[in-house]
Every structure is written in structure tokens, then in C-alpha cells.
Motif scaffolding. Structure first.
Motif, mmCIF file in Angstrom:
data_model
loop_
_atom_site.group_PDB
_atom_site.id
_atom_site.type_symbol
_atom_site.label_atom_id
_atom_site.label_comp_id
_atom_site.label_asym_id
_atom_site.label_seq_id
_atom_site.Cartn_x
_atom_site.Cartn_y
_atom_site.Cartn_z
ATOM 1 N N LEU A 382 0.849 -1.202 0.000
ATOM 2 C CA LEU A 382 0.000 0.000 0.000
ATOM 3 C C LEU A 382 0.886 1.255 0.000
ATOM 4 O O LEU A 382 1.787 1.393 0.841
ATOM 5 N N ASP A 383 0.646 2.134 -0.958
ATOM 6 C CA ASP A 383 1.426 3.365 -1.071
ATOM 7 C C ASP A 383 1.163 4.225 0.167
ATOM 8 O O ASP A 383 -0.002 4.487 0.496
ATOM 9 N N PRO A 384 2.222 4.698 0.844
ATOM 10 C CA PRO A 384 2.000 5.504 2.054
ATOM 11 C C PRO A 384 1.123 6.727 1.793
ATOM 12 O O PRO A 384 0.335 7.130 2.659
ATOM 13 N N ALA A 385 1.223 7.309 0.585
ATOM 14 C CA ALA A 385 0.417 8.504 0.300
ATOM 15 C C ALA A 385 -1.074 8.152 0.227
ATOM 16 O O ALA A 385 -1.936 8.972 0.558
ATOM 17 N N ALA A 386 -1.376 6.917 -0.203
ATOM 18 C CA ALA A 386 -2.781 6.503 -0.351
ATOM 19 C C ALA A 386 -3.321 5.932 0.955
ATOM 20 O O ALA A 386 -4.552 5.870 1.151
ATOM 21 N N SER A 387 -2.420 5.542 1.825
ATOM 22 C CA SER A 387 -2.826 4.797 3.021
ATOM 23 C C SER A 387 -3.892 5.487 3.891
ATOM 24 O O SER A 387 -4.824 4.824 4.363
ATOM 25 N N PRO A 388 -3.821 6.834 4.109
ATOM 26 C CA PRO A 388 -4.870 7.427 4.955
ATOM 27 C C PRO A 388 -6.272 7.270 4.371
ATOM 28 O O PRO A 388 -7.264 7.436 5.087
ATOM 29 N N PHE A 389 -6.378 6.968 3.073
ATOM 30 C CA PHE A 389 -7.689 6.900 2.432
ATOM 31 C C PHE A 389 -8.122 5.472 2.100
ATOM 32 O O PHE A 389 -9.188 5.255 1.526
ATOM 33 N N ALA A 390 -7.263 4.510 2.440
ATOM 34 C CA ALA A 390 -7.593 3.114 2.157
ATOM 35 C C ALA A 390 -8.775 2.697 3.034
ATOM 36 O O ALA A 390 -8.817 3.027 4.227
ATOM 37 N N ARG A 391 -9.747 1.966 2.467
ATOM 38 C CA ARG A 391 -10.907 1.535 3.262
ATOM 39 C C ARG A 391 -10.454 0.515 4.290
ATOM 40 O O ARG A 391 -9.727 -0.440 3.965
ATOM 41 N N GLY A 392 -10.931 0.698 5.517
ATOM 42 C CA GLY A 392 -10.496 -0.175 6.607
ATOM 43 C C GLY A 392 -11.243 -1.500 6.633
ATOM 44 O O GLY A 392 -10.645 -2.550 6.807
ATOM 45 N N ASN A 393 -12.545 -1.463 6.403
ATOM 46 C CA ASN A 393 -13.342 -2.677 6.548
ATOM 47 C C ASN A 393 -14.318 -2.781 5.366
ATOM 48 O O ASN A 393 -15.534 -2.668 5.535
ATOM 49 N N PRO A 394 -13.771 -2.987 4.158
ATOM 50 C CA PRO A 394 -14.620 -2.920 2.964
ATOM 51 C C PRO A 394 -15.718 -3.982 2.962
ATOM 52 O O PRO A 394 -16.806 -3.746 2.441
ATOM 53 N N ALA A 396 -17.604 -4.923 5.231
ATOM 54 C CA ALA A 396 -18.802 -4.462 5.935
ATOM 55 C C ALA A 396 -19.751 -3.725 4.995
ATOM 56 O O ALA A 396 -20.952 -3.642 5.249
ATOM 57 N N GLU A 397 -19.198 -3.155 3.932
ATOM 58 C CA GLU A 397 -20.082 -2.454 2.990
ATOM 59 C C GLU A 397 -20.231 -3.233 1.681
ATOM 60 O O GLU A 397 -20.602 -2.674 0.649
ATOM 61 N N GLY A 398 -19.924 -4.524 1.739
ATOM 62 C CA GLY A 398 -20.128 -5.400 0.581
ATOM 63 C C GLY A 398 -19.090 -5.220 -0.507
ATOM 64 O O GLY A 398 -19.323 -5.552 -1.666
ATOM 65 N N LEU A 399 -17.933 -4.691 -0.126
ATOM 66 C CA LEU A 399 -16.878 -4.486 -1.119
ATOM 67 C C LEU A 399 -15.636 -5.259 -0.716
ATOM 68 O O LEU A 399 -15.557 -5.795 0.391
ATOM 69 N N MET A 400 -14.679 -5.317 -1.615
ATOM 70 C CA MET A 400 -13.421 -5.971 -1.243
ATOM 71 C C MET A 400 -12.251 -5.266 -1.914
ATOM 72 O O MET A 400 -12.460 -4.415 -2.794
ATOM 73 N N VAL A 408 -18.135 -0.271 -6.783
ATOM 74 C CA VAL A 408 -18.043 0.757 -5.743
ATOM 75 C C VAL A 408 -19.198 1.752 -5.883
ATOM 76 O O VAL A 408 -19.888 2.065 -4.907
ATOM 77 N N VAL A 409 -19.429 2.211 -7.111
ATOM 78 C CA VAL A 409 -20.477 3.223 -7.306
ATOM 79 C C VAL A 409 -21.847 2.642 -6.949
ATOM 80 O O VAL A 409 -22.664 3.314 -6.308
ATOM 81 N N LYS A 410 -22.075 1.384 -7.325
ATOM 82 C CA LYS A 410 -23.380 0.781 -7.017
ATOM 83 C C LYS A 410 -23.589 0.641 -5.509
ATOM 84 O O LYS A 410 -24.665 0.897 -4.995
#
Ligand SMILES: NC(=O)c1ccc[n+]([C@@H]2O[C@H](COP(=O)([O-])OP(=O)(O)OC[C@H]3O[C@@H](n4cnc5c(N)ncnc54)[C@H](O)[C@@H]3O)[C@@H](O)[C@H]2O)c1
Ligand SMILES: O=C(O)C[C@H](O)C(=O)O
Ligand SMILES: [Mg+2]
Length: 656
Positions: A382-394, A396-400, A408-410
Motif C-alpha cells: 500500500l502506497d503511504p500517500a494513499a494509506s490514509p484513504f484506504a478503506r479499513g473494513n470494505p 462491511a459495505e459489501g466491497l473488497m 463501488v459506485v453501485k
């Protein structure tokens, strides 16, 4: 807390300059010139062509070097515009590429010959000419640079100049430089690594500095740092004008930039430097490295962020919601590069201020996707710059991890879908899988089918080919169609990648598939869309050109040592507050580019004000920090306006 009070004050200041006649700026006094005769005619800074009055022809040794008739500035202006209009007429029906390059050439020839006239026609016709000297045509110019090259413009420092830069910088003929735009050509718009050919970008950006911010063209310097290229096609091109070697990396690369920065600040300690179109790793690294030491900023990271946030605040207003509801917007960002991460960093700062909560993770309102899909904490490397925005528990919202954009949009039903991926048509990216399923039914022959699949992810013309040939096209626009289910009453779709073909979707597709109620913005200019019933879908241009000139101007005139987050934020807030309620309700999130000089003046003043408030301002020229501190808002606005250069012929006085 979002600084509503300042927001309102900025709005007031902005409104007060709307419609003001910017050409009331002081007319420059006589200009000292150290050359005579033909040397003056060949210097675009001083040349007036047939406009030299008789007295000047005598004084400067020009008698006999020009035809006798004296043509006024206005007549020269009209003559140029007439030839431009006839070029438009004569090239009707030809390809966009041919027409755009022809227009660029005629403007460039004027630029090379007579800068005063060039900038005057540019300022007066900025809406028509910006797409030629700037995005999108500038991208085409960079791609064809070796063939178009006639005369050098700006400075070139290459990896071969190591150890020489301190003396080379004195080769630049101008005594004073205020604004430098610097690139290493590694990520030119969405066109990738164009090596030395990327010089077109600093030139175009500085043209905007002159036109929008009134920076004196004698005081701007476009710079190319040529550290090689990894573009194989260019390396193999015998006419390529840059170093034919792979890009320098690591310390070797940084040593070159360090040396350049030291050289610049030794000669011009008050210059402002804008980093432009660096690939992500160097964009962030150099920003980190220099922003506390020099007066510099990265336009793709910071300018873009301010423009995007201003537009997204407009989108909140368009829903009839208070600005503080920005913190509740669900924002999907497609593209985790310098621009996408820059936008998210600023969005996070705004949310933090609004909610007073440092930790966004509790109700993280951001979903970030890159070329491998949704970025989550499960991402390997995981890129450190992207890390603050990475989903923590995807889950739980039906994503992976790596979920596709349409998934994602759906699932998320976002308020905002914002693209900074550089990939044309990516908001229609279900085409590929749809095509794979429909291979047998396909109406083209097989070769065309393979070609279409291959090009689809990156070339919007392939998408057009499909749209023109395939029945039931609705099914290929699933991402946009899914935006119909957005929980927002005015979903925002921002396809910010440049140039035109790299936009994530066209406005026509966005309004068609996502609905008439959306607000739309693209990075490159598009025409408004006819929605039927006499209604128009407004196409905003979310381009950093609305901010970088004002950021540079404000930094320069404040004499700030560095450019703080607060100064960037002030710029963004000022732009956001520029729009009236009526405009916002009509889906107009940014002002017309025709008023860019007014906007830039207001943004510049907001930046100066913030620099003063943060005690960073050291003054400029004979205006010291103490005088700046005692200026009212109106006085700062007047101070900024007074320092904006405007092209008129100054009387030339010769001095040996
Ligand atoms: N409108 C503006 O003012 C503005 C400002 C800056 C940049 N841009 C544009 O934004 C684009 C990106 O710039 P950058 O500096 O961030 O580039 P970058 O190369 O740093 O980042 C590009 C990102 O897009 C991702 N990506 C690639 N293919 C993808 C796909 N199919 N789906 C999802 N993500 C994908 C990459 O993984 C990467 O994270 C360029 O086209 C540039 O012209 C526009
Ligand atoms: O150059 C532009 O038009 C905007 C931006 O800086 C980009 O890199 O795309
Ligand atoms: Mg850029």
C-alpha cells in the motif's frame, strides 16, 4: 470549523471586483532599452513592428529599417485578429489536430515576434485562445515538439549540466525573474513521459500567468530539467531533442534538482517556483523536500486540490445544503496519483476543520481507486500517500480489495464521482467486460474487435467506435448509469483528466446516462450540452488554471518565504465564494474564463491577506511587511491590481 466568516468576506471582496475594469492598472512609464536598430526589431520584448512612432525610430536607429507607414496598436491588433479569423475559415472541415496546430502556430509566431501584441490579443480573447496556448492543444504541441521546434523558449538544464547550473543561470538575459514553472517532463497531462518535449507545459502555464495574473513577461522563466526519458519511442526517434538516456533515479535525480534550486535562489531569491507535471513519486518527494525552504508549490498536487474543493463546495451549495455538509459527502476518487491524493488530502483537511475531528477513519467519507481497483488496507505494498484513504473494513459495505468502479459506485451511491486517472472513458469501463461477453455477436470483424478491447481502457475514440456500431449502448455506461442511484439530489461528476481524449467521460455521456440533474466538470474545455426543452447542461472546467496564477501572484506580492497550507486554502475559499447562488443553482460552479483576470486578482489578494495573517509576508519591492500589515482588504486588492502588468507599448528610451 470551516471559516465561514472569512468565506463571506472573501465573497464580498470577490463580488466587489467582478466587472471592475482590470485595464485600469497603471500604464507603464518609459522603458529603458540597451540595444538599438535591428537588434530591437528582433527582440520580442521591445519590438513594436510597424508601430514604432517616428521619434522612436530616430532615437533608436530604426529609420529605414521599417516601411514608412506607422500602424497603430489597435490596427495591428485588428489585422492579427482578421488573419486568425480567416485561418479559422480556411481550415473549416479539417481535422481538429490540423486546425488546433495551425492556430497554435499563428499565435506562436506572434509570441516570437511581438510579445506586447501577443499578450494583448491573448488577454482580450482568453476564452478562445486558452484552449490553444494551454490545455488541450498544448498537449498536442508537446507530443509534436521536435517537429514544431523553431526557436528556443525558456531554459534547459540537463543531467549533463551537473556542476554548471550556478553559472548557467546567469545566461538568462533578464535581470529579474518573478515566476518560474519547472517540469522534468515525466507526466505531461495524461500523456505520460514526454521528456524534453514537456517544455510546452511551463510555457503554456506562464502564458496564463501573464494573461491572468499580470506577471510581467520579461520576468517569467519556463524551465525544463532534462534528466532523460523512459519513453522508448522518443529514445529511438533520431529527431528527439532531449537527452537520449533513461531517466536518472534516486539521489542522482535529486542532486540535479537540488543544484537547480540553489542556482535559482542565488540569482533570484524572491522568485516563486511552480513544479508542474512531475510523476507522482517526485511530485511528493520534491514538495516535501523544498516547501519549507523555498517559495514553491506543486500545481498538480496543491493547485488542483484547491480547484476541485472549490467546485465540490459549489456542488454542496447546489443541493441547497449548508457548506458544513461537505463533511457528509460520499466522495469516490478514481486515480491515486499526485492529483487524486492531493485532492483527498485537502478534502480531509476541510472535513477535519468542519467536524473538529482529526481522525477521518470513523466515518471515512472517501473511496479511492487506482488501476487495481478499490484501495483498501488489505492492499499489498500500500502506497503511504494513499494509506490514509484506504478503506479499513470494505467487507462491511459489501466491497473488497480491488473492487471495480462500477461495484463501488453501485454500493456506495456516492455524492461525488471524481476522476484524476489520466484514462479516457474510464467512467464507462464496463465496456471491456461487456465486450468480452458479447464477442460472438460483435458486428465488427475479429481484428476490429481485438483492437477495440485493447484500446478501450485508454482511448476514448475506441469507445466512440463501439457506440457507433453496437446496439444497446446503454449497457456499456454502467458507472454513469449507477450514478442515477446517488443519494445526492445533485450528484457531482468531475472528469478532470487532460487532455480532452483522456477525460474519464464526456459531458454528453454524463448527462445522458447519469441524468439532467447532475453537476458536471471536466479538466479540458467542452461545449455545454443541449438537454432538450431549451435546457442546457452546463459544462464546468475544473482546471487548476483558476488558482495557480493567483497563488503565484499572491505569494510573490506578499514576499512570503514559503507557501503555507493556509495560503492555498485561502485561494480555494476565494474561488469557491466567487459564484452567486443563482449560478450555483444553474450548475455553474466556476466563473467564466473570460473573467480570469478578475478572479486571479481576488485570489492573489486572498493569498496576500493570509500570508500577512500568518506573519509570513516580508513585502515586495518598496512595499514592506509593515505596510502590508496595515492594509485593509480593499487596499490589498488595490495593491495586487496595481502590480498586474498590462500590455501597452511603452515609450522606449535607449541607454548604453
Ligand atoms: N483538471 C486539472 O486541473 C488537473 C490537474 C492535475 C492533473 N490532472 C489530470 O489528472 C490525470 C492524473 O494526473 P496525476 O498527476 O495524478 O497522474 P499519476 O500518474 O500520478 O496518477 C494516475 C493514477 O491513476 C490511476 N489509474 C490508472 N488507470 C486507472 C484505471 N483504469 N482506473 C482507476 N485508476 C487508474 C493510477 O493507478 C494512478 O494512481 C492526468 O490526466 C492529468 O492531466 C488534471
Ligand atoms: O495542465 C492542465 O491543464 C491541468 C493540470 O496541470 C494537468 O496536469 O492536467
Ligand atoms: Mg499539470
Amino acid at each position: 470549523m470551516w471559516r465561514i466568516a472569512r468565506f463571506a468576506a472573501a465573497a464580498e471582496a470577490a463580488v466587489s471586483v467582478r466587472g471592475a475594469r482590470w485595464f485600469s492598472a497603471a500604464i507603464p512609464g518609459p522603458c529603458i532599452v540597451h540595444k538599438r536598430g535591428a537588434d530591437i526589431l528582433h527582440d520580442p520584448w521591445f519590438n513594436k513592428d510597424t508601430g514604432f512612432p517616428l521619434t522612436e525610430r530616430d532615437r533608436l536607429g530604426l529609420r529605414g529599417l521599417l516601411p514608412p507607414r506607422i500602424i497603430s496598436f489597435e490596427q495591428q491588433y485588428d489585422r492579427f485578429m482578421e488573419s486568425f479569423r480567416s485561418l479559422e475559415k480556411n481550415t473549416q472541415g479539417q481535422s481538429t489536430k490540423v486546425v488546433s496546430l495551425a492556430k497554435w502556430r499563428i499565435l506562436n509566431r506572434l509570441h516570437d515576434r511581438n510579445e506586447t501584441l501577443y499578450y494583448r490579443v491573448l488577454i482580450d480573447n482568453i476564452k478562445d485562445f486558452a484552449p490553444i496556448i494551454y490545455t488541450p492543444t498544448v498537449g498536442l504541441v508537446c507530443q509534436n515538439y521536435s517537429g514544431l521546434f523553431r526557436r528556443p523558449r525558456g531554459m534547459y538544464f540537463s543531467a549533463k549540466d551537473k556542476g554548471e547550473m550556478m553559472s548557467m543561470i546567469y545566461n538568462w538575459p533578464s535581470q529579474q525573474v518573478d515566476m518560474i514553472v519547472l517540469t522534468d517532463g515525466s507526466r505531461i497531462l495524461g500523456l505520460g513521459d514526454l521528456g524534453v518535449q514537456g517544455i510546452g507545459i511551463p510555457i503554456g502555464k506562464l502564458d496564463m500567468y501573464v494573461a491572468a495574473a499580470g506577471i510581467n513577461p520579461q520576468r517569467v522563466l519556463p524551465v525544463m530539467l532534462d534528466v532523460g526519458t523512459n519513453n522508448v519511442r522518443l529514445l529511438q526517434d533520431p529527431l528527439y531533442l532531449g537527452l537520449r538516456q533513461p531517466r536518472l533515479e534516486g539521489e542522482e535525480y535529486l542532486n540535479i534538482i537540488d543544484e537547480f534550486m540553489e542556482a535559482v535562489y542565488t540569482r533570484w531569491p524572491k522568485a516563486v517556483i511552480q513544479f508542474e507535471d512531475f510523476q507522482m513519486k517526485w511530485a511528493f518527494e520534491t514538495l516535501q523536500r523544498y516547501r519549507k525552504r523555498f517559495c514553491m508549490f506543486n500545481d498538480d498536487v496543491q493547485g488542483t486540490a484547491g480547484v476541485a474543493i472549490a467546485g465540490l463546495l459549489g456542488a454542496v451549495r447546489a443541493q441547497g445544503r449548508p457548506l458544513s455538509d461537505f463533511a457528509k459527502q460520499k466522495i469516490v476518487v478514481v486515480g491515486a496519483g499526485s492529483a487524486g491524493i492531493g485532492v483527498l488530502n485537502m478534502a480531509k483537511q476541510v472535513v477535519t476543520r468542519m467536524t473538529g475531528n482529526d481522525e477521518i477513519q470513523a466515518s471515512n467519507p472517501f473511496w479511492l481507486l487506482d488501476k487495481d481497483g478499490l484501495v483498501t488496507r488489505n492492499r499489498k505494498n500500500l502506497d503511504p500517500a494513499a494509506s490514509p484513504f484506504a478503506r479499513g473494513n470494505p467487507e462491511a459495505e459489501g466491497l473488497m480489495e480491488g473492487a471495480s468502479l462500477v461495484e463501488v459506485v453501485k454500493k456506495v451511491r456516492p455524492d461525488v464521482l471524481l476522476g484524476l486517472s489520466g484514462v479516457g472513458g474510464v467512467f464507462n469501463n464496463e465496456c471491456c467486460s461487456w465486450l468480452l461477453q458479447r464477442k460472438e455477436d460483435f458486428v465488427f470483424n475479429q481484428v476490429q474487435w481485438f483492437r477495440a478491447v485493447y484500446f478501450l481502457a485508454s482511448k476514448s475514440h475506441a469507445k466512440r467506435l463501439l457506440l457507433d456500431n453496437v446496439p444497446n449502448v446503454q449497457s456499456i455506461n454502467q458507472v454513469l448509469a449507477a450514478m442515477r442511484e446517488s443519494t445526492s439530489s445533485r450528484p457531482a461528476i468531475f472528469a478532470m483528466s487532460n487532455p480532452t481524449a483522456n477525460a474519464e467521460c464526456t459531458p454528453a455521456d454524463a448527462f445522458k446516462y447519469a441524468g439532467d440533474h447532475i453537476v458536471f466538470a471536466s479538466g479540458s474545455p467542452f461545449e455545454d450540452i443541449h438537454l432538450g426543452n431549451g435546457k442546457a447542461g452546463h459544462v464546468n472546467q475544473a482546471n487548476n488554471m483558476y488558482l495557480f496564477p493567483g497563488i503565484g501572484l499572491g505569494a510573490l506580492l506578499s514576499g512570503a518565504r514559503v507557501i503555507s497550507d493556509g495560503m492555498l486554502q485561502a485561494a480555494s475559499e476565494c474561488l469557491a465564494s466567487y459564484m452567486t447562488e443563482k449560478e450555483i443553482q444553474d450548475g455553474i460552479l466556476y466563473p467564466s474564463i473570460s473573467s480570469i483576470r478578475d478572479i486571479t486578482k481576488a485570489v492573489g489578494a486572498a493569498v496576500v491577506q493570509e500570508a500577512v495573517d500568518e506573519e509570513l509576508a516580508e513585502g515586495h519591492g518598496d512595499v514592506g511587511s509593515k505596510e502590508l500589515i496595515h492594509m485593509s482588504k480593499d487596499e490589498i486588492l488595490e495593491y495586487v491590481g496595481r502590480h498586474m502588468w498590462f500590455p501597452v507599448y511603452s515609450p522606449l528610451v535607449h541607454e548604453k
